[in-house]
Design a protein around this motif. Structure first.
Motif, mmCIF file in Angstrom:
data_model
loop_
_atom_site.group_PDB
_atom_site.id
_atom_site.type_symbol
_atom_site.label_atom_id
_atom_site.label_comp_id
_atom_site.label_asym_id
_atom_site.label_seq_id
_atom_site.Cartn_x
_atom_site.Cartn_y
_atom_site.Cartn_z
ATOM 1 N N MET A 56 26.049 44.770 50.929
ATOM 2 C CA MET A 56 26.652 43.791 50.197
ATOM 3 C C MET A 56 26.175 43.295 48.696
ATOM 4 O O MET A 56 25.230 42.961 48.680
ATOM 5 N N ALA A 57 26.923 43.370 47.722
ATOM 6 C CA ALA A 57 26.624 42.806 46.457
ATOM 7 C C ALA A 57 26.116 41.334 46.262
ATOM 8 O O ALA A 57 26.529 40.560 47.165
ATOM 9 N N SER A 58 25.092 41.155 45.753
ATOM 10 C CA SER A 58 24.445 39.724 45.569
ATOM 11 C C SER A 58 23.951 39.549 44.236
ATOM 12 O O SER A 58 23.835 40.242 43.420
ATOM 13 N N PHE A 59 23.728 38.229 44.051
ATOM 14 C CA PHE A 59 23.258 37.535 42.609
ATOM 15 C C PHE A 59 21.981 38.327 42.352
ATOM 16 O O PHE A 59 21.463 38.431 41.220
ATOM 17 N N CYS A 60 21.135 38.744 43.354
ATOM 18 C CA CYS A 60 19.703 39.232 43.171
ATOM 19 C C CYS A 60 20.029 40.657 42.570
ATOM 20 O O CYS A 60 18.966 40.973 42.022
ATOM 21 N N ASP A 61 21.144 41.264 42.703
ATOM 22 C CA ASP A 61 21.602 42.406 42.059
ATOM 23 C C ASP A 61 21.458 42.263 40.575
ATOM 24 O O ASP A 61 21.159 43.423 39.645
ATOM 25 N N LEU A 62 21.829 41.263 40.170
ATOM 26 C CA LEU A 62 21.915 40.999 38.667
ATOM 27 C C LEU A 62 20.896 40.065 38.081
ATOM 28 O O LEU A 62 20.756 39.587 36.956
ATOM 29 N N GLY A 63 19.448 40.233 39.024
ATOM 30 C CA GLY A 63 18.432 39.545 38.564
ATOM 31 C C GLY A 63 17.872 38.192 38.989
ATOM 32 O O GLY A 63 16.755 37.876 38.818
ATOM 33 N N LEU A 64 18.627 37.599 39.776
ATOM 34 C CA LEU A 64 18.160 36.295 40.366
ATOM 35 C C LEU A 64 17.123 36.526 41.727
ATOM 36 O O LEU A 64 17.349 37.535 42.135
ATOM 37 N N SER A 65 16.265 35.696 41.740
ATOM 38 C CA SER A 65 15.507 35.682 43.042
ATOM 39 C C SER A 65 16.189 35.485 44.144
ATOM 40 O O SER A 65 17.374 34.766 44.143
ATOM 41 N N SER A 66 15.641 35.399 45.554
ATOM 42 C CA SER A 66 16.358 35.134 46.615
ATOM 43 C C SER A 66 16.491 33.495 46.670
ATOM 44 O O SER A 66 17.601 32.996 47.153
ATOM 45 N N TYR A 67 15.498 32.639 46.126
ATOM 46 C CA TYR A 67 15.612 31.280 46.215
ATOM 47 C C TYR A 67 16.505 30.925 45.150
ATOM 48 O O TYR A 67 17.553 29.990 45.630
ATOM 49 N N GLU A 68 16.664 31.474 44.052
ATOM 50 C CA GLU A 68 17.694 31.155 42.789
ATOM 51 C C GLU A 68 19.064 31.196 43.532
ATOM 52 O O GLU A 68 19.903 30.676 43.396
ATOM 53 N N GLU A 69 19.268 32.802 44.139
ATOM 54 C CA GLU A 69 20.545 32.780 44.814
ATOM 55 C C GLU A 69 21.018 31.885 45.734
ATOM 56 O O GLU A 69 22.033 31.253 45.597
ATOM 57 N N ARG A 70 20.205 31.343 46.386
ATOM 58 C CA ARG A 70 20.491 30.572 47.533
ATOM 59 C C ARG A 70 20.627 29.233 46.917
ATOM 60 O O ARG A 70 21.564 28.369 47.308
ATOM 61 N N VAL A 71 19.937 28.672 45.925
ATOM 62 C CA VAL A 71 20.158 27.350 45.364
ATOM 63 C C VAL A 71 21.599 27.339 44.363
ATOM 64 O O VAL A 71 22.373 26.437 44.723
ATOM 65 N N TYR A 72 21.787 28.517 43.892
ATOM 66 C CA TYR A 72 23.122 28.450 43.205
ATOM 67 C C TYR A 72 24.482 28.541 44.093
ATOM 68 O O TYR A 72 25.268 27.942 43.989
ATOM 69 N N THR A 73 24.203 29.356 45.126
ATOM 70 C CA THR A 73 25.111 29.565 46.166
ATOM 71 C C THR A 73 25.273 27.957 46.867
ATOM 72 O O THR A 73 26.692 27.568 47.340
#
Length: 275
Positions: free
Chosen positions: A1-18
Protein backbone atom coordinates in the motif's frame (compact mmCIF):
# COMPACT_ATOMS: atom_id res chain seq x y z
CA UNK A 1 0.00 0.00 0.00
CA UNK A 2 1.33 3.43 -0.93
CA UNK A 3 2.28 5.81 1.85
CA UNK A 4 3.79 9.24 2.35
CA UNK A 5 7.01 7.45 3.26
CA UNK A 6 7.31 6.53 -0.43
CA UNK A 7 7.59 10.25 -1.15
CA UNK A 8 10.26 10.86 1.45
CA UNK A 9 8.53 11.35 4.81
CA UNK A 10 9.74 9.43 7.84
CA UNK A 11 7.33 7.13 9.66
CA UNK A 12 6.93 9.69 12.48
CA UNK A 13 6.32 12.48 9.95
CA UNK A 14 3.68 10.43 8.16
CA UNK A 15 1.92 9.58 11.42
CA UNK A 16 1.88 13.23 12.52
CA UNK A 17 0.55 14.49 9.18
CA UNK A 18 -2.11 11.76 9.05
CA UNK A 19 -3.16 12.61 12.62
CA UNK A 20 -3.47 16.29 11.70
CA UNK A 21 -5.71 15.41 8.74
CA UNK A 22 -8.05 13.82 11.28
CA UNK A 23 -7.75 16.58 13.90
CA UNK A 24 -7.88 19.45 11.38
CA UNK A 25 -5.95 21.51 13.95
CA UNK A 26 -4.21 20.66 17.19
CA UNK A 27 -1.56 21.44 19.75
CA UNK A 28 1.68 19.48 19.96
CA UNK A 29 0.31 17.47 22.88
CA UNK A 30 -2.92 16.64 21.04
CA UNK A 31 -1.01 15.64 17.92
CA UNK A 32 1.36 13.43 19.95
CA UNK A 33 -1.60 11.65 21.54
CA UNK A 34 -3.37 11.17 18.19
CA UNK A 35 -0.27 9.97 16.31
CA UNK A 36 1.40 7.93 19.09
CA UNK A 37 4.61 9.86 18.48
CA UNK A 38 6.56 10.37 21.74
CA UNK A 39 6.21 13.84 23.23
CA UNK A 40 9.98 14.09 23.35
CA UNK A 41 10.08 13.88 19.53
CA UNK A 42 6.93 15.73 18.54
CA UNK A 43 8.44 19.23 18.18
CA UNK A 44 11.33 17.97 16.03
CA UNK A 45 8.86 16.20 13.75
CA UNK A 46 6.54 19.21 13.53
CA UNK A 47 9.45 21.56 12.77
CA UNK A 48 10.62 19.23 9.98
CA UNK A 49 7.13 19.06 8.47
CA UNK A 50 6.79 22.83 8.70
CA UNK A 51 10.10 23.36 6.89
CA UNK A 52 8.88 21.06 4.11
CA UNK A 53 5.58 22.97 3.90
CA UNK A 54 3.53 19.95 4.93
CA UNK A 55 2.01 21.57 8.04
CA UNK A 56 1.32 25.17 9.06
CA UNK A 57 1.82 26.74 12.47
CA UNK A 58 -0.65 29.35 13.78
CA UNK A 59 1.62 32.06 15.22
CA UNK A 60 -1.23 33.75 17.13
CA UNK A 61 -2.49 30.73 19.04
CA UNK A 62 -1.59 30.02 22.67
CA UNK A 63 -0.70 27.22 23.15
CA UNK A 64 0.78 26.86 19.69
CA UNK A 65 -1.45 25.04 17.20
CA UNK A 66 -0.73 23.29 13.89
CA UNK A 67 -2.88 22.46 10.87
CA UNK A 68 -2.25 20.28 7.78
CA UNK A 69 -1.58 21.63 4.28
CA UNK A 70 -3.99 20.37 1.60
CA UNK A 71 -3.04 16.75 0.67
CA UNK A 72 -2.94 17.40 -3.08
CA UNK A 73 -0.50 20.25 -2.57
CA UNK A 74 1.57 18.16 -0.15
CA UNK A 75 1.80 15.23 -2.58
CA UNK A 76 2.83 17.59 -5.39
CA UNK A 77 5.53 19.22 -3.24
CA UNK A 78 6.87 15.93 -1.90
CA UNK A 79 6.96 14.44 -5.39
CA UNK A 80 8.97 17.39 -6.72
CA UNK A 81 11.35 17.22 -3.76
CA UNK A 82 11.78 13.47 -4.28
CA UNK A 83 12.54 13.97 -7.97
CA UNK A 84 15.21 16.53 -7.14
CA UNK A 85 16.76 14.20 -4.57
CA UNK A 86 16.82 11.33 -7.07
CA UNK A 87 18.36 13.56 -9.75
CA UNK A 88 21.16 14.47 -7.35
CA UNK A 89 21.59 10.80 -6.41
CA UNK A 90 21.72 9.75 -10.07
CA UNK A 91 24.38 12.37 -10.80
CA UNK A 92 26.42 11.14 -7.83
CA UNK A 93 26.13 7.50 -8.95
CA UNK A 94 27.11 8.35 -12.53
CA UNK A 95 30.12 10.27 -11.26
CA UNK A 96 31.10 7.33 -9.04
CA UNK A 97 30.75 4.89 -11.94
CA UNK A 98 32.91 7.09 -14.19
CA UNK A 99 35.56 7.35 -11.48
CA UNK A 100 35.61 3.56 -11.03
CA UNK A 101 36.01 2.91 -14.74
CA UNK A 102 38.75 5.50 -14.91
CA UNK A 103 40.59 3.93 -11.97
CA UNK A 104 40.53 0.37 -13.25
CA UNK A 105 40.74 1.22 -16.95
CA UNK A 106 37.98 -1.22 -17.74
CA UNK A 107 36.29 -1.28 -21.12
CA UNK A 108 32.99 -2.82 -21.99
CA UNK A 109 33.39 -6.44 -23.14
CA UNK A 110 32.97 -7.20 -26.80
CA UNK A 111 29.94 -9.33 -27.61
CA UNK A 112 30.99 -12.74 -28.84
CA UNK A 113 31.43 -16.47 -28.26
CA UNK A 114 34.37 -18.85 -28.08
CA UNK A 115 34.03 -22.23 -29.76
CA UNK A 116 36.43 -24.95 -28.62
CA UNK A 117 37.93 -27.00 -31.44
CA UNK A 118 37.37 -30.74 -31.48
CA UNK A 119 40.32 -33.08 -31.73
CA UNK A 120 39.32 -33.60 -35.36
CA UNK A 121 40.17 -30.24 -36.95
CA UNK A 122 38.09 -31.22 -39.94
CA UNK A 123 35.12 -30.01 -37.91
CA UNK A 124 36.56 -26.49 -38.13
CA UNK A 125 36.48 -26.58 -41.90
CA UNK A 126 32.90 -27.82 -41.73
CA UNK A 127 32.17 -24.85 -39.47
CA UNK A 128 33.75 -22.53 -42.01
CA UNK A 129 31.52 -24.03 -44.68
CA UNK A 130 28.48 -23.22 -42.55
CA UNK A 131 29.73 -19.67 -42.04
CA UNK A 132 30.30 -19.18 -45.76
CA UNK A 133 26.74 -20.19 -46.51
CA UNK A 134 25.64 -17.03 -44.69
CA UNK A 135 27.69 -14.69 -46.88
CA UNK A 136 25.57 -12.44 -49.06
CA UNK A 137 27.90 -9.65 -50.23
CA UNK A 138 31.48 -9.82 -49.04
CA UNK A 139 33.89 -12.26 -47.44
CA UNK A 140 37.32 -11.21 -46.21
CA UNK A 141 39.77 -13.78 -44.93
CA UNK A 142 43.36 -14.06 -43.71
CA UNK A 143 45.30 -17.33 -43.85
CA UNK A 144 48.51 -17.88 -41.93
CA UNK A 145 50.81 -20.84 -41.37
CA UNK A 146 49.68 -20.88 -37.73
CA UNK A 147 46.23 -21.30 -36.19
CA UNK A 148 45.49 -24.46 -38.07
CA UNK A 149 46.79 -23.41 -41.46
CA UNK A 150 44.29 -24.84 -43.91
CA UNK A 151 42.01 -26.18 -41.17
CA UNK A 152 43.92 -29.42 -40.64
CA UNK A 153 42.77 -30.97 -43.91
CA UNK A 154 45.03 -33.73 -45.16
CA UNK A 155 44.19 -32.99 -48.78
CA UNK A 156 42.96 -29.37 -48.93
CA UNK A 157 43.23 -29.29 -52.71
CA UNK A 158 40.41 -31.80 -53.13
CA UNK A 159 38.09 -30.08 -50.68
CA UNK A 160 38.71 -26.35 -50.42
CA UNK A 161 38.59 -25.26 -54.05
CA UNK A 162 35.58 -27.35 -55.07
CA UNK A 163 33.70 -25.83 -52.15
CA UNK A 164 34.96 -22.28 -52.68
CA UNK A 165 33.98 -22.63 -56.31
CA UNK A 166 30.38 -23.12 -55.19
CA UNK A 167 30.63 -20.04 -52.95
CA UNK A 168 32.13 -17.90 -55.71
CA UNK A 169 29.33 -18.89 -58.06
CA UNK A 170 27.10 -16.70 -55.87
CA UNK A 171 29.23 -13.73 -57.04
CA UNK A 172 30.28 -13.01 -53.47
CA UNK A 173 33.23 -10.63 -53.26
CA UNK A 174 35.97 -12.80 -51.77
CA UNK A 175 39.28 -11.27 -50.65
CA UNK A 176 41.92 -13.70 -49.36
CA UNK A 177 45.03 -12.29 -47.67
CA UNK A 178 47.74 -14.93 -47.21
CA UNK A 179 51.14 -14.83 -45.53
CA UNK A 180 54.34 -15.39 -47.46
CA UNK A 181 55.22 -18.21 -45.07
CA UNK A 182 52.03 -20.09 -45.87
CA UNK A 183 52.18 -19.59 -49.63
CA UNK A 184 55.74 -20.95 -49.64
CA UNK A 185 54.74 -24.25 -48.01
CA UNK A 186 51.57 -24.88 -49.99
CA UNK A 187 51.59 -27.78 -52.47
CA UNK A 188 52.05 -26.61 -56.05
CA UNK A 189 48.81 -28.21 -57.18
CA UNK A 190 46.96 -26.23 -54.52
CA UNK A 191 48.56 -23.01 -55.75
CA UNK A 192 47.62 -23.88 -59.32
CA UNK A 193 44.01 -24.50 -58.32
CA UNK A 194 43.96 -21.14 -56.56
CA UNK A 195 45.39 -19.42 -59.64
CA UNK A 196 42.75 -21.08 -61.82
CA UNK A 197 40.02 -19.89 -59.45
CA UNK A 198 41.34 -16.33 -59.71
CA UNK A 199 41.18 -16.57 -63.50
CA UNK A 200 37.69 -18.06 -63.44
CA UNK A 201 36.11 -15.71 -60.92
CA UNK A 202 36.66 -11.93 -61.18
CA UNK A 203 35.08 -11.60 -57.72
CA UNK A 204 37.96 -13.60 -56.18
CA UNK A 205 41.24 -11.87 -55.27
CA UNK A 206 44.32 -13.13 -53.43
CA UNK A 207 47.17 -11.02 -52.07
CA UNK A 208 50.36 -11.90 -50.19
CA UNK A 209 51.81 -10.11 -47.15
CA UNK A 210 54.21 -10.56 -44.25
CA UNK A 211 52.09 -8.40 -41.96
CA UNK A 212 49.39 -10.87 -40.88
CA UNK A 213 49.85 -13.00 -37.78
CA UNK A 214 46.56 -14.80 -37.30
CA UNK A 215 43.75 -16.35 -39.32
CA UNK A 216 40.34 -14.70 -39.37
CA UNK A 217 37.37 -14.08 -41.60
CA UNK A 218 34.78 -11.30 -41.82
CA UNK A 219 31.32 -11.88 -43.25
CA UNK A 220 29.41 -8.85 -44.58
CA UNK A 221 30.85 -6.65 -41.80
CA UNK A 222 28.42 -8.32 -39.37
CA UNK A 223 30.28 -11.45 -38.29
CA UNK A 224 33.94 -11.85 -37.34
CA UNK A 225 35.68 -15.15 -36.56
CA UNK A 226 39.24 -15.25 -35.21
CA UNK A 227 41.01 -18.61 -35.31
CA UNK A 228 43.05 -19.07 -32.13
CA UNK A 229 46.27 -21.08 -32.42
CA UNK A 230 47.09 -23.80 -29.90
CA UNK A 231 49.99 -22.35 -27.84
CA UNK A 232 51.64 -25.79 -27.76
CA UNK A 233 51.14 -26.52 -31.46
CA UNK A 234 50.90 -23.34 -33.57
CA UNK A 235 49.70 -25.32 -36.60
CA UNK A 236 46.65 -26.53 -34.68
CA UNK A 237 43.56 -24.55 -33.72
CA UNK A 238 42.56 -24.18 -30.08
CA UNK A 239 39.20 -22.69 -30.99
CA UNK A 240 37.33 -19.91 -32.73
CA UNK A 241 36.28 -16.58 -31.25
CA UNK A 242 33.12 -15.36 -32.95
CA UNK A 243 32.37 -11.64 -32.53
CA UNK A 244 29.19 -9.81 -33.54
CA UNK A 245 29.94 -6.30 -32.26
CA UNK A 246 29.51 -3.99 -35.33
CA UNK A 247 31.90 -1.27 -34.13
CA UNK A 248 34.67 -3.75 -33.34
CA UNK A 249 34.18 -5.57 -36.65
CA UNK A 250 34.39 -2.21 -38.42
CA UNK A 251 37.80 -1.60 -36.81
CA UNK A 252 39.09 -5.04 -37.81
CA UNK A 253 37.83 -4.58 -41.36
CA UNK A 254 39.60 -1.23 -41.54
CA UNK A 255 42.87 -2.93 -40.53
CA UNK A 256 42.27 -5.65 -43.11
CA UNK A 257 41.81 -3.08 -45.87
CA UNK A 258 44.98 -1.26 -44.82
CA UNK A 259 47.03 -4.46 -45.05
CA UNK A 260 45.22 -5.48 -48.22
CA UNK A 261 46.14 -2.24 -49.95
CA UNK A 262 49.78 -2.72 -48.97
CA UNK A 263 49.98 -6.39 -49.99
CA UNK A 264 51.33 -7.87 -53.24
CA UNK A 265 49.06 -9.32 -55.89
CA UNK A 266 49.23 -13.11 -55.92
CA UNK A 267 51.16 -14.60 -58.84
CA UNK A 268 51.05 -18.23 -59.86
CA UNK A 269 54.83 -18.56 -59.55
CA UNK A 270 54.66 -17.60 -55.85
CA UNK A 271 53.97 -21.13 -54.57
CA UNK A 272 57.13 -22.94 -53.59
CA UNK A 273 55.67 -26.05 -51.95
CA UNK A 274 55.94 -29.65 -53.01
CA UNK A 275 53.80 -30.92 -55.85
Amino acid sequence: MASFCDLGLSSYEERVYTALLELRTGTAEEIADQSDVPMGRIYDVLNSLESREVVRRNPNSRPREYSPVDPELVVSRLLEQRKQELDVKQAQLESTAADLLSQIGQKAPIDGKFWIANEDERSLFDGLVNRANRVTDEWMMTWTASAGGLFGLEDPNDEIWPYFGDVLEKETQFKLLMTTQLINILPNDFVEEMADAIDDYPNFEVRITDGVYNSLDIIDQTDLAVYVADPFDPQSILGITQINNPEYIKLVKSSFITHWNGAEQFKKTTGQGDA
